[in-house]
Structures are given as C-alpha cells and as structure tokens.
Design a protein around this motif. Structure first.
Motif, mmCIF file in Angstrom:
data_model
loop_
_atom_site.group_PDB
_atom_site.id
_atom_site.type_symbol
_atom_site.label_atom_id
_atom_site.label_comp_id
_atom_site.label_asym_id
_atom_site.label_seq_id
_atom_site.Cartn_x
_atom_site.Cartn_y
_atom_site.Cartn_z
ATOM 1 N N GLY A 4 0.831 -1.206 0.000
ATOM 2 C CA GLY A 4 0.000 0.000 0.000
ATOM 3 C C GLY A 4 0.862 1.252 0.000
ATOM 4 O O GLY A 4 0.597 2.207 -0.726
ATOM 5 N N CYS A 5 1.921 1.237 0.811
ATOM 6 C CA CYS A 5 2.822 2.399 0.893
ATOM 7 C C CYS A 5 3.522 2.626 -0.438
ATOM 8 O O CYS A 5 3.691 3.764 -0.887
ATOM 9 C CB CYS A 5 3.881 2.183 1.970
ATOM 10 N N LYS A 6 3.926 1.519 -1.072
ATOM 11 C CA LYS A 6 4.622 1.638 -2.360
ATOM 12 C C LYS A 6 3.701 2.319 -3.379
ATOM 13 O O LYS A 6 4.112 3.191 -4.142
ATOM 14 C CB LYS A 6 5.034 0.242 -2.835
ATOM 15 N N LEU A 7 2.432 1.911 -3.328
ATOM 16 C CA LEU A 7 1.446 2.433 -4.280
ATOM 17 C C LEU A 7 1.176 3.923 -4.043
ATOM 18 O O LEU A 7 1.176 4.727 -4.969
ATOM 19 C CB LEU A 7 0.140 1.644 -4.089
ATOM 20 N N VAL A 8 0.955 4.275 -2.761
ATOM 21 C CA VAL A 8 0.523 5.642 -2.446
ATOM 22 C C VAL A 8 1.711 6.576 -2.217
ATOM 23 O O VAL A 8 1.692 7.732 -2.624
ATOM 24 C CB VAL A 8 -0.397 5.628 -1.191
ATOM 25 N N LEU A 9 2.768 6.062 -1.572
ATOM 26 C CA LEU A 9 3.885 6.924 -1.188
ATOM 27 C C LEU A 9 5.086 6.781 -2.119
ATOM 28 O O LEU A 9 6.003 7.590 -2.082
ATOM 29 C CB LEU A 9 4.350 6.594 0.244
ATOM 30 N N GLY A 10 5.104 5.715 -2.888
ATOM 31 C CA GLY A 10 6.238 5.500 -3.776
ATOM 32 C C GLY A 10 7.454 4.938 -3.059
ATOM 33 O O GLY A 10 8.549 4.919 -3.595
ATOM 34 N N GLU A 11 7.281 4.489 -1.806
ATOM 35 C CA GLU A 11 8.400 3.916 -1.062
ATOM 36 C C GLU A 11 7.949 2.586 -0.480
ATOM 37 O O GLU A 11 6.795 2.437 -0.069
ATOM 38 C CB GLU A 11 8.788 4.852 0.083
ATOM 39 N N TRP A 12 8.854 1.633 -0.432
ATOM 40 C CA TRP A 12 8.515 0.288 0.002
ATOM 41 C C TRP A 12 9.123 0.050 1.387
ATOM 42 O O TRP A 12 10.310 -0.226 1.501
ATOM 43 C CB TRP A 12 9.069 -0.708 -1.012
ATOM 44 N N PRO A 13 8.329 0.148 2.471
ATOM 45 C CA PRO A 13 8.906 -0.101 3.785
ATOM 46 C C PRO A 13 9.190 -1.588 3.975
ATOM 47 O O PRO A 13 8.345 -2.417 3.631
ATOM 48 C CB PRO A 13 7.829 0.380 4.758
ATOM 49 N N ALA A 14 10.359 -1.921 4.493
ATOM 50 C CA ALA A 14 10.733 -3.325 4.638
ATOM 51 C C ALA A 14 9.815 -4.022 5.639
ATOM 52 O O ALA A 14 9.721 -3.592 6.780
ATOM 53 C CB ALA A 14 12.175 -3.412 5.115
ATOM 54 N N PRO A 15 9.136 -5.120 5.235
ATOM 55 C CA PRO A 15 8.259 -5.832 6.184
ATOM 56 C C PRO A 15 9.021 -6.302 7.420
ATOM 57 O O PRO A 15 8.480 -6.317 8.518
ATOM 58 C CB PRO A 15 7.750 -7.028 5.374
ATOM 59 N N GLY A 16 10.305 -6.647 7.251
ATOM 60 C CA GLY A 16 11.113 -7.113 8.379
ATOM 61 C C GLY A 16 11.256 -6.056 9.468
ATOM 62 O O GLY A 16 11.449 -6.379 10.633
ATOM 63 N N VAL A 17 11.178 -4.769 9.083
ATOM 64 C CA VAL A 17 11.222 -3.689 10.078
ATOM 65 C C VAL A 17 9.834 -3.478 10.672
ATOM 66 O O VAL A 17 9.666 -3.323 11.879
ATOM 67 C CB VAL A 17 11.750 -2.370 9.442
ATOM 68 N N LEU A 18 8.802 -3.532 9.805
ATOM 69 C CA LEU A 18 7.427 -3.270 10.260
ATOM 70 C C LEU A 18 6.965 -4.238 11.345
ATOM 71 O O LEU A 18 6.180 -3.864 12.209
ATOM 72 C CB LEU A 18 6.443 -3.363 9.077
ATOM 73 N N VAL A 19 7.425 -5.491 11.291
ATOM 74 C CA VAL A 19 6.921 -6.465 12.275
ATOM 75 C C VAL A 19 7.473 -6.211 13.675
ATOM 76 O O VAL A 19 6.949 -6.755 14.638
ATOM 77 C CB VAL A 19 7.214 -7.938 11.877
ATOM 78 N N HIS A 20 8.508 -5.385 13.785
ATOM 79 C CA HIS A 20 9.017 -5.102 15.128
ATOM 80 C C HIS A 20 8.193 -4.001 15.775
ATOM 81 O O HIS A 20 8.646 -2.883 15.969
ATOM 82 C CB HIS A 20 10.501 -4.722 15.071
ATOM 83 N N ASN A 21 6.931 -4.322 16.086
ATOM 84 C CA ASN A 21 6.066 -3.346 16.742
ATOM 85 C C ASN A 21 5.667 -3.909 18.103
ATOM 86 O O ASN A 21 6.241 -4.870 18.567
ATOM 87 C CB ASN A 21 4.853 -3.041 15.853
ATOM 88 N N GLY A 22 4.705 -3.280 18.734
ATOM 89 C CA GLY A 22 4.230 -3.811 20.008
ATOM 90 C C GLY A 22 4.774 -3.034 21.197
ATOM 91 O O GLY A 22 5.402 -1.994 21.040
ATOM 92 N N LEU A 23 4.512 -3.567 22.403
ATOM 93 C CA LEU A 23 4.796 -2.810 23.627
ATOM 94 C C LEU A 23 6.277 -2.568 23.884
ATOM 95 O O LEU A 23 6.658 -1.505 24.375
ATOM 96 C CB LEU A 23 4.185 -3.528 24.843
#
Ligand code: ADP
Ligand code: MG
Length: 285
Positions: A77-96
């Motif tokens: 979605g980000c690639k489509l709208v923002l033109g940048e591809w956030p690495a999924p490996g970074v995105l999964v490090h979320n949470g408390l």
C-alpha cells in the motif's frame, strides 16, 4: 537501513512529569494479569497510571509469517501511495517493547509523551497524560476547537522539526494536558521503515484523515477543521521533502477518489465518507 537525522530546531525544555506512585509494584503483583483489560486507568496512592497489556495472540506470537504477510500488504500500500517500500522485516518489530523504547527515546528528546514507569513483556505502565483529543474536541466550543486544531498543527510541525515521527498520529493518539498537546501510543513502527520526510507526511495524513472523520462533528465542521489543520501545518513547516511526500500522497488519494466516488459516493459510514473528505482537503495542495 538506519536513517540518521539531526533536528532543525533547538531542543525544547523538558515538560513537568509526575512521579510513579510508591505502591505501583505491589499493586501490579496483586492483580491477575490474565483477567485485566488491554488498557486500564487506575489510581494508585492518588496518582493515575495507565496499564497497557498485550497477550500473545496467534497472529502476534505464534505465527511470524502471518505478521510478515500483514506487514508486506501494508508495505505494498505504501509503495502504491507513497512511492516507497517499507521493509516488512522492520514493520513487524512493533508492540509494547517497541513502544517502551520509543517513549524513552522521545522523553530523552524532551517531547511531551508519558513516562514509562515499568515495562515487562506484555505489560507497560505509563504516566497518565490527560483526556484524549476526540472527546476534548467534541465537548469544546467552536472557538476552542479552532484553538486546539491550531495547536495540533503547530505541535506536529515542531515535533517534525526535531526530526521525529509518530507512526500513529491519529487524533485519538493525542491528548490535551495542562493546555498542551501530548502524544501517546507508539506501537506502530512504520516510520522506521520509511524515509523521515515520508514518515512525517504519513503523520500529517493520519492526523488529517482522523480529524475529518471524527464522530460527533458535523460534516462542515470536520471539513473546515481539517483544512485549518493542514494549512496550519504547512504554514509552520516549510520542509520541501515533507511537502513533496504529501503532494505525492494527495495525488494518489485524489485520483483514487475520482474513480471510486461515482460508485461509492452514496455509501454512508465514516470510513468511506472520511476518505472523500480527506481527498477534498488534500486538493488544497
Ligand atoms: N498515557 C496515557 N495517558 C492518558 N490516556 C491514555 C494513555 N495511554 C493510553 N491512554 C488512553 O487509552 C487509550 C488506548 O491507549 P493506546 O496507547 O492508544 O492503545 P491502543 O490504541 O493501541 O489500544 C487511548 O486512546 C487513551 O484514551
Ligand atoms: Mg491508540
């Protein structure tokens, strides 16, 4: 990839904070964590504490793959709208744990965020920093609403001038405390996976889209507060790269709105109508 940025504005002075109550540890030991809600406000020794809990769920704990696929879809979605591809490996490090680390970092930068009073996996205890903005805005007079929306715009611009990003900058993740805007809820990691200007443009988008879709405001009020917020932000932040990111986002959203509106324009509901309101506001750019 690690992006290092230096702030464009001098560091603010540290805001006033509360002390953790002395009885916190024994209070935490006295409750059954398994039957506690996801977020609880509790008063201990006369001090209000916020306790956030996350139980390991199937999607979170057991299956890294599920989270990875979710993150990859968000990335697409980000690639489509923002033109940048956030690495999924970074995105999964979320949470408390991620939230606790970010809150500590933001406190070091003297930003107005709750103090972390205790953290262990699945349990985060925070300082209480006031009522959340949606309710405050709904109860406010039209004049007060304008003052608060102006404060939201100037605060976000100042936050960004410190080379910071939120990642969950919706109105519900702002509070009004001692006459100032404070930020809460730093579980999302999207900003770490994007370049700084795009992460900041995404903050503007999230704040704007949640403001124009706010329940309890008339369409005309929501639309005019949204336009006021966007204009206020642009007046206070002249960063060309953030503006370019916002313009790119506006182009994608306005194009999508032109295609979808003839088909879905009549559908009620905050999500659908909110999307069209954002598109109308972003035309300002
Ligand atoms: N430090 C805080 N001070 C005041 N209210 C808070 C605080 N943290 C959370 N809340 C309240 O709890 C709600 C949910 O917390 P939040 O951190 O946004 O978690 P999530 O949205 O992921 O459930 C917030 O919208 C706010 O009303
Ligand atoms: Mg939240």
């Amino acid at each position: 990839m690690v992006f290092v940025h230096s702030p464009r504005a001098p560091r603010p002075s540290r805001p006033h904070h509360q002390q953790a109550p002395a009885g916190l540890t024994s209070w935490l030991a006295s409750v059954d964590a398994a039957s506690e809600p996801a977020v609880r406000l509790v008063e201990i020794d006369g001090v209000t504490c916020v306790i956030k809990r996350r139980r390991p769920s199937f999607a979170r704990g057991v299956s890294y793959a599920v989270r990875y696929v979710r993150a990859a879809m968000l990335g697409a979605g980000c690639k489509l709208v923002l033109g940048e591809w956030p690495a999924p490996g970074v995105l999964v490090h979320n949470g408390l744990a991620h939230e606790a680390a970010r809150l500590r970092m933001l406190d070091q930068a003297n930003w107005r965020v709750p103090l972390v009073w205790s953290f262990k996996p699945g349990e985060l205890v925070l300082e209480y920093v006031g009522d959340d903005m949606p309710g405050v805005l709904r109860r406010a007079s039209p004049e007060q609403q304008q003052v608060m929306v102006d404060a939201m715009a100037v605060e976000l611009a100042a936050f960004h001038a410190q080379a910071l990003w939120h990642g969950g900058a919706q109105v519900r993740n702002l509070t009004w405390y001692r006459g100032e805007i404070w930020r809460i809820d730093f579980e999302e990691n999207i900003g770490a996976a994007l370049s700084l200007p795009l992460a900041q443009a995404y903050d503007v988008y999230q704040c704007l889209s949640s403001l124009v879709a706010l329940r309890g405001l008339s369409e005309a009020t929501a639309q005019s507060l949204g336009a006021r917020f966007l204009q206020g932000y642009l007046d206070a932040n002249d960063d060309a790269a953030v503006r370019a990111g916002l313009t790119r986002m506006a182009q994608s959203i306005c194009a999508a709105s032109r295609v979808i509106r003839p088909v879905l324009g009549w559908v009620p509901g905050r999500d659908v109508q909110g999307f069209f309101r954002v598109a109308d506001t972003l035309r300002l750019l």
